[in-house]
Motif scaffolding. Structure first.
Motif, mmCIF file in Angstrom:
data_model
loop_
_atom_site.group_PDB
_atom_site.id
_atom_site.type_symbol
_atom_site.label_atom_id
_atom_site.label_comp_id
_atom_site.label_asym_id
_atom_site.label_seq_id
_atom_site.Cartn_x
_atom_site.Cartn_y
_atom_site.Cartn_z
ATOM 1 N N ALA A 147 0.755 -1.104 0.033
ATOM 2 C CA ALA A 147 -0.045 -0.015 -0.014
ATOM 3 C C ALA A 147 0.771 1.392 0.003
ATOM 4 C CB ALA A 147 -1.084 0.014 1.452
ATOM 5 N N LEU A 148 2.041 1.320 0.958
ATOM 6 C CA LEU A 148 2.858 2.343 0.790
ATOM 7 C C LEU A 148 3.707 2.650 -0.710
ATOM 8 C CD1 LEU A 148 4.823 4.552 2.451
ATOM 9 C CD2 LEU A 148 6.294 2.597 2.588
ATOM 10 N N VAL A 149 3.980 1.694 -1.404
ATOM 11 C CA VAL A 149 4.353 1.982 -2.948
ATOM 12 C C VAL A 149 3.249 2.070 -3.600
ATOM 13 C CG1 VAL A 149 5.359 0.633 -4.755
ATOM 14 C CG2 VAL A 149 6.286 0.189 -2.493
ATOM 15 N N GLU A 150 2.134 1.968 -3.712
ATOM 16 C CA GLU A 150 0.902 1.985 -4.583
ATOM 17 C C GLU A 150 0.548 3.508 -4.316
ATOM 18 O OE1 GLU A 150 -1.773 -1.037 -3.584
ATOM 19 O OE2 GLU A 150 -0.772 -2.512 -5.105
ATOM 20 N N SER A 151 0.545 3.840 -3.205
ATOM 21 C CA SER A 151 -0.026 5.151 -2.852
ATOM 22 C C SER A 151 1.149 6.203 -3.139
ATOM 23 C CB SER A 151 -0.191 5.570 -1.201
ATOM 24 O OG SER A 151 0.825 5.200 -0.475
ATOM 25 N N THR A 152 2.319 6.187 -3.237
ATOM 26 C CA THR A 152 3.343 7.001 -3.664
ATOM 27 C C THR A 152 3.291 6.963 -5.285
ATOM 28 O OG1 THR A 152 5.107 6.143 -1.664
ATOM 29 C CG2 THR A 152 5.911 7.365 -3.657
ATOM 30 N N LEU A 153 3.123 5.893 -5.867
ATOM 31 C CA LEU A 153 2.680 6.026 -7.364
ATOM 32 C C LEU A 153 1.510 6.768 -7.590
ATOM 33 C CD1 LEU A 153 3.668 2.170 -8.390
ATOM 34 C CD2 LEU A 153 4.956 4.350 -8.925
ATOM 35 N N GLU A 154 0.493 6.438 -6.698
ATOM 36 C CA GLU A 154 -0.611 7.165 -7.108
ATOM 37 C C GLU A 154 -0.603 8.954 -7.051
ATOM 38 O OE1 GLU A 154 -3.734 5.662 -4.545
ATOM 39 O OE2 GLU A 154 -3.658 3.814 -5.642
ATOM 40 N N ARG A 155 0.408 8.967 -6.080
ATOM 41 C CA ARG A 155 0.511 10.425 -5.654
ATOM 42 C C ARG A 155 1.581 11.154 -6.751
ATOM 43 N NH1 ARG A 155 -0.481 13.708 -0.853
ATOM 44 N NH2 ARG A 155 0.828 15.572 -0.935
ATOM 45 N N TRP A 156 2.474 10.481 -6.942
ATOM 46 C CA TRP A 156 3.744 11.272 -7.687
ATOM 47 C C TRP A 156 4.117 10.259 -9.063
ATOM 48 C CZ3 TRP A 156 5.875 12.187 -2.518
ATOM 49 C CH2 TRP A 156 5.453 13.635 -1.912
ATOM 50 N N GLY A 157 3.538 9.105 -9.132
ATOM 51 C CA GLY A 157 3.690 8.542 -10.557
ATOM 52 C C GLY A 157 5.046 7.824 -10.896
ATOM 53 N N ARG A 158 6.047 7.779 -9.779
ATOM 54 C CA ARG A 158 7.284 7.187 -9.709
ATOM 55 C C ARG A 158 7.737 6.837 -8.523
ATOM 56 N NH1 ARG A 158 10.518 9.436 -13.602
ATOM 57 N NH2 ARG A 158 12.507 8.795 -12.842
ATOM 58 N N ILE A 159 9.055 6.312 -8.498
ATOM 59 C CA ILE A 159 9.757 5.918 -7.356
ATOM 60 C C ILE A 159 11.152 5.848 -7.945
ATOM 61 C CG2 ILE A 159 10.211 4.518 -5.065
ATOM 62 C CD1 ILE A 159 7.450 3.466 -5.157
ATOM 63 N N ASP A 160 12.092 6.526 -7.308
ATOM 64 C CA ASP A 160 13.321 6.805 -7.578
ATOM 65 C C ASP A 160 14.282 6.204 -6.486
ATOM 66 O OD1 ASP A 160 13.135 8.302 -10.355
ATOM 67 O OD2 ASP A 160 11.913 9.543 -8.820
ATOM 68 N N THR A 161 14.248 6.545 -5.267
ATOM 69 C CA THR A 161 14.923 6.222 -4.206
ATOM 70 C C THR A 161 14.004 5.683 -2.871
ATOM 71 O OG1 THR A 161 16.348 7.915 -4.808
ATOM 72 C CG2 THR A 161 16.632 7.200 -2.388
ATOM 73 N N VAL A 162 14.658 4.555 -2.605
ATOM 74 C CA VAL A 162 14.099 4.027 -1.199
ATOM 75 C C VAL A 162 15.177 3.821 -0.188
ATOM 76 C CG1 VAL A 162 12.951 1.951 -0.465
ATOM 77 C CG2 VAL A 162 12.320 2.451 -2.549
ATOM 78 N N VAL A 163 14.661 4.299 0.883
ATOM 79 C CA VAL A 163 15.779 3.861 2.217
ATOM 80 C C VAL A 163 15.067 3.219 3.088
ATOM 81 C CG1 VAL A 163 17.056 5.320 3.928
ATOM 82 C CG2 VAL A 163 16.683 6.424 1.661
ATOM 83 N N ALA A 164 15.438 1.889 2.992
ATOM 84 C CA ALA A 164 14.952 0.978 4.114
ATOM 85 C C ALA A 164 15.541 1.134 5.452
ATOM 86 C CB ALA A 164 14.938 -0.441 3.510
ATOM 87 N N ASN A 165 15.037 2.164 6.218
ATOM 88 C CA ASN A 165 15.806 2.562 7.342
ATOM 89 C C ASN A 165 15.145 2.170 8.892
ATOM 90 O OD1 ASN A 165 17.353 4.598 9.321
ATOM 91 N ND2 ASN A 165 15.082 5.184 9.618
ATOM 92 N N ALA A 166 13.686 1.408 8.690
ATOM 93 C CA ALA A 166 13.079 1.097 9.902
ATOM 94 C C ALA A 166 13.658 0.033 10.403
ATOM 95 C CB ALA A 166 11.644 0.524 9.365
#
Length: 261
Positions: free
Chosen positions: A82-101
């Motif tokens: 859902a996090l990835v899908e909502s990001t795509l819905e908002r901005w249409g792309r993903i360029d960087t992911v920081v897996a920090n949790a």
């Protein structure tokens, strides 16, 4: 005269990028989110409800940064999707992911060490692998990008207390190396960062312990603890053109602790 491609404002620019930072509401994650946004990226600050990702994002947004918050438990694959899908819905792309949790759940006095190890493997290993599985195909479709795993020097040395934490952090750094090999041909750069003791709430048991702090500082050549900004700078480097030929690495940011005699 055209601006030089080697000018810092160009070389370290993240303009036009979309970034996701998990565990982004505090500490190192918040510094990474702020630094990426200040470099021009649009950033999703993801975190548990209790960490207040929406509030953290609002505080950054009031300073003119393009940041939004998202509630996400990274150990839940459905929430990651859902996090990835909502990001795509908002901005249409993903360029960087920081897996920090992350979290240190070792308890030397606990009777069920297996349970804490399982929780840390779920948090630091399984969630990172699942996030990569969901996000990397999306990133590759847009030409690639940077996948950064926040590991730790606990995964590079023996630990008296943080044994399970060290095991899980060693494993997530290996995930970054595997992803670099598996996805490099599609433009994905995957790297790990291993901070030493950074002055955050997470590290207070060391930094504010009158017995532990001097011992650690004596073993650190720079003689001080690090700051979240000093880790965030490496994230911007890896996400920007400056880091375009860096992949499969585990970058240690620890003031020299790991190499000290």
């Amino acid at each position: 005269m055209a601006p030089s491609e080697l000018a810092p404002a160009t070389l370290f620019s993240c303009a036009g990028q979309v970034a996701i930072v998990t565990g982004g509401a505090s500490g190192i994650g918040l510094a990474c989110a702020e630094a990426l946004a200040a470099a021009g990226a649009r950033v999703v600050v993801a975190g548990l409800v209790a960490s207040g990702p929406a509030g953290a994002a609002t505080r950054l947004a009031t300073r003119g940064l393009d940041v939004v918050g998202a509630e996400c438990d990274v150990t839940d694959a459905a929430q990651l999707r859902a996090l990835v899908e909502s990001t795509l819905e908002r901005w249409g792309r993903i360029d960087t992911v920081v897996a920090n949790a992350g979290a240190a759940l070792d308890d030397p006095d606990a009777s069920e060490h297996d349970a804490s190890l399982e929780r840390m493997l779920a948090l630091h290993v399984r969630s990172v692998a699942q996030l990569a599985e969901i996000a990397l195909p999306v990133m590759a479709e847009s030409g690639g990008g940077a996948f950064v795993v926040m590991s730790s020097i606990a995964g590079l040395r023996g630990n008296r207390v943080l044994s399970g934490y060290g095991v899980s952090k060693a494993a997530n750094a290996q995930i970054a190396r595997n992803l670099a090999v598996q996805w490099g041909s599609r433009g994905i750069r995957a790297n790990a960062i291993s901070p030493g003791v950074i002055a955050t709430d997470f590290a207070r048991p060391i930094t504010e312990n009158p017995d532990a702090a001097p011992v650690r500082l004596a073993k650190t050549p720079l003689g001080r603890f690090g700051t979240p900004a000093e880790v965030a700078g490496a994230v911007v480097w890896l996400a920007s053109a400056a880091g375009a030929f860096v992949t499969g690495q585990n970058i240690v940011i620890d003031g020299g602790t790991l190499i000290s005699d």
